[in-house]
Design a protein around this motif. Structure first.
Motif, PDB file in Angstrom:
ATOM      1  N   ARG A   1       0.811  -1.214   0.000  1.00  0.00           N
ATOM      2  CA  ARG A   1       0.000   0.000   0.000  1.00  0.00           C
ATOM      3  C   ARG A   1       0.846   1.266   0.000  1.00  0.00           C
ATOM      4  O   ARG A   1       0.358   2.349   0.293  1.00  0.00           O
ATOM      5  N   GLY A   2       2.110   1.136  -0.328  1.00  0.00           N
ATOM      6  CA  GLY A   2       2.954   2.300  -0.518  1.00  0.00           C
ATOM      7  C   GLY A   2       3.737   2.766   0.699  1.00  0.00           C
ATOM      8  O   GLY A   2       4.464   3.753   0.613  1.00  0.00           O
ATOM      9  N   LEU A   3       3.609   2.095   1.811  1.00  0.00           N
ATOM     10  CA  LEU A   3       4.418   2.437   2.969  1.00  0.00           C
ATOM     11  C   LEU A   3       5.790   1.794   2.815  1.00  0.00           C
ATOM     12  O   LEU A   3       5.972   0.904   1.982  1.00  0.00           O
ATOM     13  N   THR A   4       6.746   2.242   3.589  1.00  0.00           N
ATOM     14  CA  THR A   4       8.108   1.723   3.472  1.00  0.00           C
ATOM     15  C   THR A   4       8.503   0.962   4.736  1.00  0.00           C
ATOM     16  O   THR A   4       7.821   1.055   5.768  1.00  0.00           O
ATOM     17  N   GLU A   5       9.621   0.271   4.639  1.00  0.00           N
ATOM     18  CA  GLU A   5      10.155  -0.423   5.807  1.00  0.00           C
ATOM     19  C   GLU A   5      10.456   0.574   6.920  1.00  0.00           C
ATOM     20  O   GLU A   5      10.279   0.268   8.097  1.00  0.00           O
ATOM     21  N   VAL A   6      10.891   1.769   6.553  1.00  0.00           N
ATOM     22  CA  VAL A   6      11.199   2.795   7.555  1.00  0.00           C
ATOM     23  C   VAL A   6       9.934   3.193   8.313  1.00  0.00           C
ATOM     24  O   VAL A   6       9.973   3.393   9.531  1.00  0.00           O
ATOM     25  N   HIS A   7       8.803   3.301   7.612  1.00  0.00           N
ATOM     26  CA  HIS A   7       7.533   3.581   8.295  1.00  0.00           C
ATOM     27  C   HIS A   7       7.253   2.511   9.349  1.00  0.00           C
ATOM     28  O   HIS A   7       6.911   2.823  10.491  1.00  0.00           O
ATOM     29  N   LEU A   8       7.398   1.257   8.946  1.00  0.00           N
ATOM     30  CA  LEU A   8       7.102   0.148   9.854  1.00  0.00           C
ATOM     31  C   LEU A   8       8.072   0.105  11.029  1.00  0.00           C
ATOM     32  O   LEU A   8       7.669  -0.142  12.165  1.00  0.00           O
ATOM     33  N   GLU A   9       9.325   0.368  10.754  1.00  0.00           N
ATOM     34  CA  GLU A   9      10.332   0.353  11.816  1.00  0.00           C
ATOM     35  C   GLU A   9      10.170   1.531  12.774  1.00  0.00           C
ATOM     36  O   GLU A   9      10.680   1.485  13.892  1.00  0.00           O
ATOM     37  N   SER A  10       9.474   2.571  12.346  1.00  0.00           N
ATOM     38  CA  SER A  10       9.292   3.770  13.172  1.00  0.00           C
ATOM     39  C   SER A  10       7.987   3.771  13.963  1.00  0.00           C
ATOM     40  O   SER A  10       7.726   4.719  14.711  1.00  0.00           O
ATOM     41  N   LEU A  11       7.173   2.756  13.799  1.00  0.00           N
ATOM     42  CA  LEU A  11       5.875   2.747  14.480  1.00  0.00           C
ATOM     43  C   LEU A  11       5.990   2.822  16.000  1.00  0.00           C
ATOM     44  O   LEU A  11       5.160   3.439  16.657  1.00  0.00           O
ATOM     45  N   HIS A  12       7.005   2.194  16.560  1.00  0.00           N
ATOM     46  CA  HIS A  12       7.141   2.180  18.018  1.00  0.00           C
ATOM     47  C   HIS A  12       7.415   3.585  18.579  1.00  0.00           C
ATOM     48  O   HIS A  12       7.149   3.844  19.746  1.00  0.00           O
ATOM     49  N   CYS A  13       7.948   4.474  17.747  1.00  0.00           N
ATOM     50  CA  CYS A  13       8.227   5.845  18.196  1.00  0.00           C
ATOM     51  C   CYS A  13       7.525   6.850  17.283  1.00  0.00           C
ATOM     52  O   CYS A  13       8.081   7.885  16.943  1.00  0.00           O
ATOM     53  N   PHE A  14       6.292   6.532  16.909  1.00  0.00           N
ATOM     54  CA  PHE A  14       5.564   7.342  15.928  1.00  0.00           C
ATOM     55  C   PHE A  14       5.397   8.793  16.357  1.00  0.00           C
ATOM     56  O   PHE A  14       5.410   9.693  15.529  1.00  0.00           O
ATOM     57  N   GLU A  15       5.221   9.047  17.648  1.00  0.00           N
ATOM     58  CA  GLU A  15       5.001  10.430  18.103  1.00  0.00           C
ATOM     59  C   GLU A  15       6.183  11.336  17.772  1.00  0.00           C
ATOM     60  O   GLU A  15       6.001  12.509  17.481  1.00  0.00           O
ATOM     61  N   GLU A  16       7.391  10.789  17.783  1.00  0.00           N
ATOM     62  CA  GLU A  16       8.595  11.585  17.521  1.00  0.00           C
ATOM     63  C   GLU A  16       9.026  11.532  16.055  1.00  0.00           C
ATOM     64  O   GLU A  16       9.911  12.276  15.649  1.00  0.00           O
ATOM     65  N   SER A  17       8.428  10.658  15.289  1.00  0.00           N
ATOM     66  CA  SER A  17       8.878  10.451  13.914  1.00  0.00           C
ATOM     67  C   SER A  17       8.346  11.514  12.960  1.00  0.00           C
ATOM     68  O   SER A  17       7.143  11.789  12.926  1.00  0.00           O
ATOM     69  N   PRO A  18       9.231  12.080  12.143  1.00  0.00           N
ATOM     70  CA  PRO A  18       8.784  13.045  11.129  1.00  0.00           C
ATOM     71  C   PRO A  18       8.086  12.363   9.941  1.00  0.00           C
ATOM     72  O   PRO A  18       7.528  13.048   9.086  1.00  0.00           O
ATOM     73  N   LEU A  19       8.093  11.031   9.916  1.00  0.00           N
ATOM     74  CA  LEU A  19       7.449  10.299   8.824  1.00  0.00           C
ATOM     75  C   LEU A  19       5.929  10.372   8.881  1.00  0.00           C
ATOM     76  O   LEU A  19       5.258  10.153   7.876  1.00  0.00           O
ATOM     77  N   PHE A  20       5.399  10.651  10.076  1.00  0.00           N
ATOM     78  CA  PHE A  20       3.949  10.623  10.273  1.00  0.00           C
ATOM     79  C   PHE A  20       3.435  12.026  10.555  1.00  0.00           C
ATOM     80  O   PHE A  20       4.002  12.751  11.373  1.00  0.00           O
ATOM     81  N   ASP A  21       2.343  12.367   9.877  1.00  0.00           N
ATOM     82  CA  ASP A  21       1.747  13.680  10.130  1.00  0.00           C
ATOM     83  C   ASP A  21       0.854  13.625  11.372  1.00  0.00           C
ATOM     84  O   ASP A  21       0.667  12.563  11.969  1.00  0.00           O
ATOM     85  N   ASP A  22       0.313  14.779  11.756  1.00  0.00           N
ATOM     86  CA  ASP A  22      -0.486  14.857  12.980  1.00  0.00           C
ATOM     87  C   ASP A  22      -1.724  13.973  12.924  1.00  0.00           C
ATOM     88  O   ASP A  22      -2.149  13.430  13.947  1.00  0.00           O
ATOM     89  N   ARG A  23      -2.303  13.818  11.766  1.00  0.00           N
ATOM     90  CA  ARG A  23      -3.494  12.975  11.613  1.00  0.00           C
ATOM     91  C   ARG A  23      -3.164  11.511  11.899  1.00  0.00           C
ATOM     92  O   ARG A  23      -3.860  10.822  12.653  1.00  0.00           O
ATOM     93  N   VAL A  24      -2.082  11.020  11.307  1.00  0.00           N
ATOM     94  CA  VAL A  24      -1.662   9.634  11.525  1.00  0.00           C
ATOM     95  C   VAL A  24      -1.260   9.435  12.987  1.00  0.00           C
ATOM     96  O   VAL A  24      -1.634   8.437  13.612  1.00  0.00           O
ATOM     97  N   LYS A  25      -0.537  10.386  13.553  1.00  0.00           N
ATOM     98  CA  LYS A  25      -0.123  10.288  14.952  1.00  0.00           C
ATOM     99  C   LYS A  25      -1.336  10.222  15.878  1.00  0.00           C
ATOM    100  O   LYS A  25      -1.345   9.461  16.849  1.00  0.00           O
ATOM    101  N   ALA A  26      -2.361  11.003  15.583  1.00  0.00           N
ATOM    102  CA  ALA A  26      -3.576  10.967  16.410  1.00  0.00           C
ATOM    103  C   ALA A  26      -4.235   9.592  16.333  1.00  0.00           C
ATOM    104  O   ALA A  26      -4.648   9.033  17.358  1.00  0.00           O
TER     105      ALA A  26
END
Length: 187
Positions: free
Chosen positions: A93-118
């Protein structure tokens, strides 16, 4: 190998056999959770319909976000199978391995916007048994999602909790759909 095995010669009802045949075409094999759920055919049919409703094209939650939520809930619940198959779906669905590896620290990750973080914060609050959804989190969520989307997101999180807790409790293993090692978070 899970704690409960379905014998290879187990006779499923016709509608379950059709579903399993579709899995063989799509994945090259039957999925172990489907074989387990199918031991209770009526429950299996209901779950299949619910999953189809939640993963439909007209959902107010876009496919990539639905998948991020399902991977995150699966990580929290220690479901190796769910992390495996949902991570593979995420990559499709177009996500990357980096997205998946960053899920545990999603609040601090610049990969996710405020909507996804919420949405991910909400998924955590619903999933962790020692947390609750409070007014501040709901306000944060509703700043990005209308009521219908919040209801759908809640249903998706609840479904993934059901699925991942079922698989985790029965020790259903990953089936090798994603080459990423599953990450589990106990915090």
């Amino acid at each position: 190998m899970s704690y409960i095995e379905t014998p290879p010669n187990h006779r499923f009802p016709w509608y379950v056999r059709l579903f399993l045949a579709n899995q063989r075409r799509r994945y090259g094999r039957e999925l172990e959770p489907a074989r387990l759920w199918a031991r209770s055919p009526i429950v299996f049919a209901a779950l299949s319909l619910l999953y189809g409703a939640l993963d439909r094209k007209s959902s107010p939650i876009e496919p990539a976000l639905r998948t991020l939520v399902t991977v995150r809930v699966s990580q929290i619940n220690w479901c190796a199978f769910c992390v495996d198959i949902n991570s593979a779906t995420a990559l499709k669905r177009g996500l990357t391995e980096v997205h998946l590896e960053s899920l545990h620290c999603f609040e601090e990750s610049p990969l996710f916007d405020d909507r996804v973080k919420a949405a991910l914060a909400y998924a955590g609050a619903v999933t962790y048994s020692d947390r609750q959804v409070d007014a501040a989190l709901m306000a944060r969520l509703k700043s990005h999602f209308d009521d219908e989307a919040v209801i759908e997101l809640t249903a998706l999180i609840a479904f993934q909790n059901l699925s991942s807790k079922f698989n985790s409790a029965l020790d259903v293993s990953a089936q090798g759909f994603c080459k990423l090692p599953p990450r589990f978070d106990a915090w």
